[in-house]
Design a protein around this motif. Structure first.
Motif, short mmCIF file in Angstrom:
data_model
loop_
_atom_site.label_atom_id
_atom_site.label_comp_id
_atom_site.label_asym_id
_atom_site.label_seq_id
_atom_site.Cartn_x
_atom_site.Cartn_y
_atom_site.Cartn_z
N PRO A 1 -0.89 -38.90 -31.90
CA PRO A 1 -0.42 -39.78 -30.97
C PRO A 1 -1.40 -40.95 -30.49
O PRO A 1 -1.02 -42.04 -30.31
CB PRO A 1 0.21 -38.76 -29.79
N LEU A 2 -2.56 -40.45 -30.04
CA LEU A 2 -3.78 -41.31 -29.85
C LEU A 2 -3.86 -42.45 -30.85
O LEU A 2 -4.10 -43.77 -30.60
CB LEU A 2 -4.76 -40.55 -29.47
N THR B 1 -11.91 -33.83 -26.74
CA THR B 1 -10.57 -33.78 -25.87
C THR B 1 -9.62 -33.02 -26.83
O THR B 1 -8.71 -32.22 -26.38
CB THR B 1 -10.24 -35.22 -25.62
N VAL B 2 -9.69 -33.58 -28.23
CA VAL B 2 -8.69 -32.89 -29.23
C VAL B 2 -8.97 -31.37 -29.26
O VAL B 2 -8.02 -30.71 -29.13
CB VAL B 2 -8.84 -33.59 -30.64
N ARG B 3 -10.30 -30.84 -29.60
CA ARG B 3 -10.58 -29.66 -29.51
C ARG B 3 -10.11 -28.99 -28.19
O ARG B 3 -9.66 -27.68 -28.21
CB ARG B 3 -12.16 -29.43 -29.62
N ALA B 4 -10.52 -29.44 -27.11
CA ALA B 4 -9.78 -28.98 -25.94
C ALA B 4 -8.63 -28.63 -25.70
O ALA B 4 -7.87 -27.58 -25.34
CB ALA B 4 -10.19 -29.53 -24.78
N ALA B 5 -7.75 -29.55 -26.13
CA ALA B 5 -6.16 -29.41 -26.32
C ALA B 5 -5.84 -28.00 -27.25
O ALA B 5 -4.86 -27.52 -26.94
CB ALA B 5 -5.58 -30.75 -26.72
N LEU C 1 0.91 -32.97 -25.46
CA LEU C 1 0.10 -32.94 -24.24
C LEU C 1 -1.10 -33.80 -24.46
O LEU C 1 -1.82 -34.26 -23.45
CB LEU C 1 -0.32 -31.61 -23.91
N ILE C 2 -1.44 -34.17 -25.62
CA ILE C 2 -2.90 -34.84 -25.78
C ILE C 2 -2.81 -36.41 -24.88
O ILE C 2 -3.92 -36.66 -24.42
CB ILE C 2 -3.02 -35.22 -27.03
N THR C 3 -1.92 -36.80 -24.61
CA THR C 3 -1.82 -38.25 -23.98
C THR C 3 -1.58 -37.69 -22.32
O THR C 3 -1.31 -38.80 -21.70
CB THR C 3 -0.66 -39.05 -24.46
#
Length: 255
Positions: A121-122, A133-137, A168-170
């Motif tokens: 999505p990003l 951020t992706v790894r945290a998601a 949820l990434i956004t």
């Protein structure tokens, strides 16, 4: 306090609002009314389950509330913006910024890893994904160790959790989920529902979920009941599955 400030706070407290929303398909004698003047709002930081008999308008409600489908009549407000006056480009941007959606069919890209699916999505929004951020998601949904796996290498429950992380990434104002446990076994369903509940309780994520399953609905703070495209009742507070099932049975019983 100014009227504008009051409205802004109300929009923050109610990230999705529907007023007299109707949706009809077709015209003339063959027209089908999927939603019939539904007025609802959804509080921030809560989990709502939408239930009703087959054909009651559950998925149509979800799609209209998420800006995926346009109502025939009525108003839909997402994060303070009324969708009716937006062209398709503006509506797409509004969804991209404020809406997360999890489909029962998942729609993961089979050629991409879990990490790449979450970042998608990003990339589609023209933003460079931050790997941390992706790894945290993925860690948030318990899949930090599956970042390099493709969907075919994951179980159904794991794929659903990847889909949730992607939604949820956004950091959306509201997460919509259409039968998120419909294709899962009971153990995987509990894992996904526990995850959604934790997102609400810890992060004040707003979740609106369509489900036919009373056990899934028992995780919600509120159950909205539809019949024949109309809002007919609601159950507030965490409610045992048996009580929800009894209310559903009453709805389905012929008058």
């Amino acid at each position: 306090m100014s009227t504008a400030t009051s409205a802004s706070r109300a929009d923050h407290a109610r990230p999705v609002r529907l007023h007299a929303v109707s949706k009809r398909y077709g015209t003339g004698a063959g027209a089908v009314t999927a939603l019939d003047h539904v007025t609802l709002d959804f509080a921030a930081g809560t989990m709502t389950a939408v239930m009703g008999p087959s054909g009651s308008g559950k998925s149509t409600l979800l799609h209209c509330a998420a800006g995926i489908d346009r109502p025939t009549e009525g108003r839909v407000v997402i994060a303070g913006t009324e969708t009716g006056g937006l062209d398709e480009t503006a509506l797409t941007l509004l969804r991209r910024e404020h809406v997360g959606f999890v489909f029962q069919t998942l729609n993961l890209v089979s050629a991409l890893t879990a990490e790449q699916n979450v970042a998608l999505p990003l990339r589609l929004a023209g933003r460079r994904p931050d790997p941390a951020t992706v790894r945290a998601a993925l860690a948030e949904v318990g899949l930090a160790d599956r970042a390099g796996h493709r969907p075919g290498q994951l179980s159904g429950g794991q794929r659903q959790r990847v889909a949730i992380a992607r939604a949820l990434i956004t950091r959306p104002a509201v997460l919509f989920a259409d039968e998120p446990t419909g294709a899962l076994d009971s153990a995987a369903s509990r894992t996904v529902l526990h995850l959604l509940r934790r997102l609400v309780d810890r992060h004040r994520q707003t979740v609106i979920m369509v489900t036919h399953d009373a056990a899934a609905a028992s995780w919600a703070d509120r159950v909205v009941l539809l019949a024949d495209g109309r809002f007919v009742d609601e159950i507030t507070g965490r409610t045992p599955a048996a009580a929800i099932a009894t209310r559903m049975t009453a709805l389905e019983r012929p008058a």
